[in-house]
Motif scaffolding. Structure first.
Motif, short mmCIF file in Angstrom:
data_model
loop_
_atom_site.label_atom_id
_atom_site.label_comp_id
_atom_site.label_asym_id
_atom_site.label_seq_id
_atom_site.Cartn_x
_atom_site.Cartn_y
_atom_site.Cartn_z
N LYS A 84 -34.71 -41.55 -8.33
CA LYS A 84 -35.40 -40.74 -7.32
C LYS A 84 -34.44 -40.32 -6.22
CE LYS A 84 -37.21 -44.59 -4.56
NZ LYS A 84 -38.41 -45.18 -4.00
N GLU A 85 -34.79 -39.25 -5.53
CA GLU A 85 -33.95 -38.74 -4.46
C GLU A 85 -33.96 -39.69 -3.27
OE1 GLU A 85 -31.97 -35.99 -4.41
OE2 GLU A 85 -32.43 -35.99 -6.54
N LEU A 86 -32.84 -39.79 -2.60
CA LEU A 86 -32.75 -40.64 -1.43
C LEU A 86 -33.53 -40.01 -0.28
CD1 LEU A 86 -28.98 -41.55 -1.53
CD2 LEU A 86 -30.89 -42.85 -2.42
N PRO A 87 -34.21 -40.83 0.51
CA PRO A 87 -35.00 -40.27 1.61
C PRO A 87 -34.12 -39.82 2.75
CG PRO A 87 -35.05 -42.65 1.70
CD PRO A 87 -34.30 -42.27 0.44
N VAL A 88 -34.57 -38.81 3.42
CA VAL A 88 -33.91 -38.37 4.65
C VAL A 88 -34.86 -38.69 5.79
CG1 VAL A 88 -33.01 -36.42 5.94
CG2 VAL A 88 -32.66 -36.54 3.47
N ILE A 89 -34.47 -39.65 6.61
CA ILE A 89 -35.34 -40.14 7.66
C ILE A 89 -34.67 -39.91 9.00
CG2 ILE A 89 -36.66 -42.12 8.50
CD1 ILE A 89 -36.28 -43.35 5.72
N GLY A 90 -35.26 -39.13 9.85
CA GLY A 90 -34.67 -38.89 11.17
C GLY A 90 -35.45 -39.61 12.25
N ALA A 91 -34.80 -40.40 13.05
CA ALA A 91 -35.47 -41.07 14.17
C ALA A 91 -35.79 -40.04 15.25
CB ALA A 91 -34.57 -42.17 14.73
N GLN A 92 -37.01 -40.00 15.66
CA GLN A 92 -37.43 -39.03 16.67
C GLN A 92 -37.58 -39.72 18.01
OE1 GLN A 92 -37.58 -35.81 16.01
NE2 GLN A 92 -36.90 -36.32 13.94
N PHE A 93 -36.99 -39.15 19.05
CA PHE A 93 -37.04 -39.73 20.39
C PHE A 93 -38.30 -39.28 21.09
CE2 PHE A 93 -35.65 -41.70 24.07
CZ PHE A 93 -35.69 -40.85 25.15
N VAL A 94 -39.03 -40.25 21.70
CA VAL A 94 -40.32 -39.91 22.28
C VAL A 94 -40.38 -40.05 23.80
CG1 VAL A 94 -41.54 -40.52 20.17
CG2 VAL A 94 -41.17 -42.25 21.93
N GLY A 95 -39.28 -40.37 24.42
CA GLY A 95 -39.35 -40.48 25.87
C GLY A 95 -38.03 -40.82 26.51
N VAL A 144 -29.42 -33.27 23.37
CA VAL A 144 -28.73 -33.75 22.16
C VAL A 144 -29.47 -33.31 20.89
CG1 VAL A 144 -27.74 -35.74 23.34
CG2 VAL A 144 -29.97 -35.96 22.20
N SER A 145 -30.52 -32.51 21.03
CA SER A 145 -31.33 -32.14 19.88
C SER A 145 -30.53 -31.36 18.83
CB SER A 145 -32.55 -31.31 20.32
OG SER A 145 -32.13 -30.12 20.97
N LYS A 146 -29.48 -30.65 19.26
CA LYS A 146 -28.70 -29.85 18.31
C LYS A 146 -27.90 -30.73 17.35
CE LYS A 146 -24.95 -29.17 21.68
NZ LYS A 146 -24.18 -28.16 22.43
N TYR A 147 -27.80 -32.02 17.65
CA TYR A 147 -27.08 -32.93 16.76
C TYR A 147 -28.00 -33.57 15.74
CZ TYR A 147 -23.64 -32.20 20.38
OH TYR A 147 -22.77 -31.61 21.28
N ASN A 148 -29.27 -33.17 15.77
CA ASN A 148 -30.23 -33.58 14.75
C ASN A 148 -30.52 -32.38 13.86
OD1 ASN A 148 -32.59 -34.24 13.26
ND2 ASN A 148 -33.18 -35.75 14.79
N LYS A 149 -29.96 -32.38 12.67
CA LYS A 149 -30.07 -31.24 11.77
C LYS A 149 -30.96 -31.60 10.60
CE LYS A 149 -25.44 -29.67 13.10
NZ LYS A 149 -24.07 -29.31 12.65
N ASP A 150 -32.16 -31.01 10.61
CA ASP A 150 -33.14 -31.27 9.55
C ASP A 150 -33.45 -32.75 9.41
OD1 ASP A 150 -33.26 -28.51 8.91
OD2 ASP A 150 -31.48 -28.70 7.65
N GLY A 151 -33.54 -33.45 10.54
CA GLY A 151 -33.89 -34.86 10.51
C GLY A 151 -32.73 -35.80 10.33
N VAL A 152 -31.52 -35.27 10.21
CA VAL A 152 -30.33 -36.11 10.01
C VAL A 152 -29.46 -36.01 11.26
CG1 VAL A 152 -28.28 -36.52 8.60
CG2 VAL A 152 -30.40 -35.71 7.52
N TRP A 153 -29.17 -37.16 11.84
CA TRP A 153 -28.33 -37.17 13.04
C TRP A 153 -26.86 -37.14 12.67
CZ3 TRP A 153 -29.70 -36.51 17.97
CH2 TRP A 153 -31.06 -36.68 18.30
N VAL A 154 -26.11 -36.31 13.38
CA VAL A 154 -24.66 -36.32 13.30
C VAL A 154 -24.13 -36.78 14.65
CG1 VAL A 154 -24.55 -34.50 11.55
CG2 VAL A 154 -24.48 -33.89 13.97
#
Length: 347
Positions: A71-82, A94-104
């Motif tokens: 199965k394909e590996l999951p792509v899980i992005g941590a979302q900041f809530v506050g 820093v949102s531009k460093y989260n690309k499609d749920g993947v942090w760079v």
């Protein structure tokens, strides 16, 4: 009649006293403050928290512990809530460093200008995603704590006779013995903190009472320490590559990894397995500790991961150690301060 009343009263007093004593003992036993060995409590908690893996053989990433899997590996992005109130003045987008749920990792030069809360988000988000798909990951050693994943894809699989260095044993040789048995590799096990002297554990597993460090010498605890380069020279392995370098060295990784990177000692390592501890002092479990890492530790961690990426190391497996779980002061979500991260080297 009076004597009967006195006997009855004595019985009730006795039972009442017994009840109070039992209640007292149960409260203190539950809290682990009576007749409990702290080290035993720590080990029991670690075993308990690892039972999920043992029972259903599912890693906390949601992947089967034993490969291969299709199965394909999951792509899980941590979302900041506050935002944490102390960091508002340092706010950067820093949102531009989260690309499609993947942090760079952002440019290293701006990391000190990023808020503590956002650094936490980026750090933990970065360790939510693998960077390369290993088609044949294999669990070696224990299913629970003490075992590690090995990538058996042809270009990465350890070959018979190749070298494996395993730092941090804590009297658990399950991984080392399994590597020798399964792949016929030459395994060198290192740990200065246990009461063992240099010896040959088997024909393929040799133990050394030496620890890896950013210097060569004797530590303040009287342990023999050495850099990886000096250890290889001492063992006559200077020109040989390592099929696997494993380090579970209880926060010493933050001293060792920068030295390995700076000295170019990682150039001939095929698989790199490390347990990283984000929080200071969390190598020793304490239930009352908040395991949120400092801003400086988050910066150091992200710098280290970027340097490893630049050297050609790609994450193929990540395991969150539940024994280091805590509730984030920024998001109020439960996360882990300790990760067992697995890299393969790509050309």
């Amino acid at each position: 009649m009076a004597r009967w009343r006195l006997r009855t009263k004595a019985i009730f007093v006795y039972l009442g006293s017994l009840f109070l004593i039992l209640a007292f003992l149960s409260v203190f036993t539950i809290n682990g403050n009576l007749f409990s060995d702290p080290k035993t409590e720590i080990n029991n908690r670690r075993k308990m928290l690892m039972q999920k893996v043992a029972v259903d053989r599912i890693d906390v990433n949601g992947l089967y512990v034993n490969g291969p899997f299709n199965k394909e590996l999951p792509v899980i992005g941590a979302q900041f809530v506050g935002k944490y109130k102390e960091d508002v003045k340092n706010e950067l987008d820093v949102s531009k460093y989260n690309k499609d749920g993947v942090w760079v990792i952002p440019p290293l030069s701006i990391l000190p200008n990023i808020s503590w809360s956002d650094l936490s988000t980026i750090y933990h988000g970065y360790l939510e995603n693998v960077q390369i798909k290993c088609k044949n990951p294999e669990r070696v050693g224990k299913i629970t704590d003490g075992g590690w994943q090995i990538c058996e894809d042809p270009q990465h699989k350890p070959s018979p006779g190749s070298l494996v260095y395993s730092f941090g044993i804590n009297n658990d040789f399950s991984f080392d013995d399994a590597m020798a048995k399964k792949y016929k590799t030459q395994v060198h096990s290192f740990d200065p903190s246990i009461k063992l002297k240099d010896h040959d554990r088997s024909d393929l597993v040799k133990f050394h009472a030496t620890g890896i460090s950013d210097y060569t010498g004797v530590s303040d605890k009287g342990w023999n320490m050495a850099t990886l380069t000096d250890i290889k020279r001492q063992l006559g392995h200077t020109k040989e590559s390592l099929s696997v370098l494993k380090m579970d060295i209880e926060e010493w990784e933050w001293k060792v990894l920068p030295q390995l990177i700076k000295s170019n000692a990682l150039h001939n390592i095929k698989q790199l397995l490390i347990e990283v501890h984000a929080c200071e002092g969390c190598a020793i479990f304490r239930a009352d500790r908040n395991n949120e890492a400092s801003k400086e530790r988050y910066i150091q961690g992200l710098q280290t991961y970027q340097h490893l990426y630049d050297l050609g190391f790609r994450l193929f497996w990540i395991h969150k150690n539940s024994a280091c779980a805590y509730r984030s002061k920024f998001t109020d979500k439960e996360i882990s301060a300790c990760h067992e991260i697995h890299f393969v080297h790509v050309d």
